[in-house]
Design a protein around this motif. Structure first.
Motif, PDB file in Angstrom:
ATOM      1  N   TYR A 212      -0.499   2.208  11.217  1.00 11.20           N
ATOM      2  CA  TYR A 212      -0.909   2.410   9.417  1.00 11.20           C
ATOM      3  C   TYR A 212       0.227   2.163   8.315  1.00 11.20           C
ATOM      4  O   TYR A 212       0.641   2.059   7.323  1.00 11.20           O
ATOM      5  CB  TYR A 212      -0.667   4.178   9.915  1.00 11.20           C
TER       6      TYR A 212
ATOM      7  N   ARG B  47       1.716 -12.746  13.882  1.00 10.33           N
ATOM      8  CA  ARG B  47       1.302 -12.731  12.427  1.00 10.33           C
ATOM      9  C   ARG B  47       2.827 -13.630  12.222  1.00 10.33           C
ATOM     10  O   ARG B  47       3.737 -13.023  12.128  1.00 10.33           O
ATOM     11  CB  ARG B  47       1.184 -11.553  12.125  1.00 10.33           C
TER      12      ARG B  47
ATOM     13  N   VAL C  85       1.039  -2.054   8.849  1.00 10.98           N
ATOM     14  CA  VAL C  85       0.566  -3.336   8.663  1.00 10.98           C
ATOM     15  C   VAL C  85      -0.363  -3.447   7.045  1.00 10.98           C
ATOM     16  O   VAL C  85      -0.454  -4.096   6.986  1.00 10.98           O
ATOM     17  CB  VAL C  85       0.374  -4.033   9.647  1.00 10.98           C
ATOM     18  N   THR C  86      -1.664  -2.260   8.133  1.00 14.21           N
ATOM     19  CA  THR C  86      -2.752  -1.695   7.184  1.00 14.21           C
ATOM     20  C   THR C  86      -1.713  -2.142   5.686  1.00 14.21           C
ATOM     21  O   THR C  86      -2.879  -1.202   5.012  1.00 14.21           O
ATOM     22  CB  THR C  86      -4.202  -0.742   8.013  1.00 14.21           C
ATOM     23  N   GLN C  87      -1.092  -0.815   5.426  1.00 15.55           N
ATOM     24  CA  GLN C  87      -0.770  -0.321   4.065  1.00 15.55           C
ATOM     25  C   GLN C  87       0.518  -1.323   3.104  1.00 15.55           C
ATOM     26  O   GLN C  87       0.739  -0.402   2.574  1.00 15.55           O
ATOM     27  CB  GLN C  87      -0.258   0.779   3.914  1.00 15.55           C
ATOM     28  N   TRP C  88       0.703  -2.702   3.889  1.00 16.57           N
ATOM     29  CA  TRP C  88       1.647  -3.662   3.202  1.00 16.57           C
ATOM     30  C   TRP C  88       0.937  -3.845   1.641  1.00 16.57           C
ATOM     31  O   TRP C  88       0.082  -3.645   1.328  1.00 16.57           O
ATOM     32  CB  TRP C  88       1.235  -4.532   3.869  1.00 16.57           C
TER      33      TRP C  88
END
Length: 215
Positions: A161, A189, A163-166
């Motif tokens: 939760y 990445r 990286v998906t919310q950076w």
């Protein structure tokens, strides 16, 4: 569905230092006992359904760590009011990683460990990020040695939760590397560049300066 736990502790959870190991036996027991009760009563124990489990957080969260660098220090509350949960005069550190890459910091109490040996008195320490927002506070009351700019800390676990919310908020987002069990390190990445941010933008022609306007 999800819900299988990782070793992350909720901010309002057990006291600092409590055992944070994860035991999913109670989950397995609750699920399997119910299946056996339902199907065993029908004499179908030999034909139990196949279970499809989504346990991403349990598998991935503890696999992720965030390495941050100390960029500033101060005494908390100097010239102002101490942050709730931190006493006036306590040490505060500013990191180069804040809520922009650790959005879960407000509801999880991530572990923070110095990445190098640091001698000195262990003190109550507050951690802040680099953003120009007063909500960019990662931890308070954390016992740490006297870290100074240039020292690094490892924040764990952050595999689920984050990286998906950076957020793209005033900071370029860092690279992600994969460290395999054999010690192999690979970039999966790359770090963000200013071009990554600017290249998606388009300026309407009507707002472009006329020839000679800037002469």
């Amino acid at each position: 569905g999800g819900g299988f736990p990782s070793s992350n502790q909720l901010a309002a959870g057990q006291p600092e230092g409590d055992d944070d190991t994860v035991d999913i036996t109670p989950f397995a027991t609750a699920i399997c006992d119910e299946l056996m009760a339902q199907f065993g009563a029908r004499g179908d124990a030999a034909n139990l359904p196949t279970l499809m489990l989504e346990s991403g957080r349990h598998l991935i969260d503890d696999a992720g760590s965030l390495i941050a660098t100390v960029v500033g220090t101060r005494r908390h509350g100097a010239g102002g009011v101490a942050m709730p949960g931190s006493s006036a005069g306590s040490r505060a550190l500013v990191l180069d990683a804040g809520l922009n890459v650790l959005y879960t910091a407000h509801w999880y109490r991530h572990r923070v460990t110095p990445a190098q040996p640091v001698a000195g008195l262990i003190e109550e320490t507050a951690l802040f990020g680099p953003l120009c927002m007063n909500i960019d506070a990662l931890r308070v009351g954390l016992p740490l040695p006297p870290l100074v700019p240039g020292h690094r800390v490892v924040i764990q676990p952050v595999g689920a939760y984050n990286v998906t919310q950076w957020m793209q908020f005033s900071q370029l987002r860092p690279a992600i590397v994969l460290v395999a069990a054999d010690g192999t390190v690979e970039v999966i990445r790359r770090g963000e560049t200013l071009s990554d941010v600017k290249d998606a933008e388009r300026l309407p022609d009507r707002y472009r300066p006329s020839p000679g306007m800037l002469d």
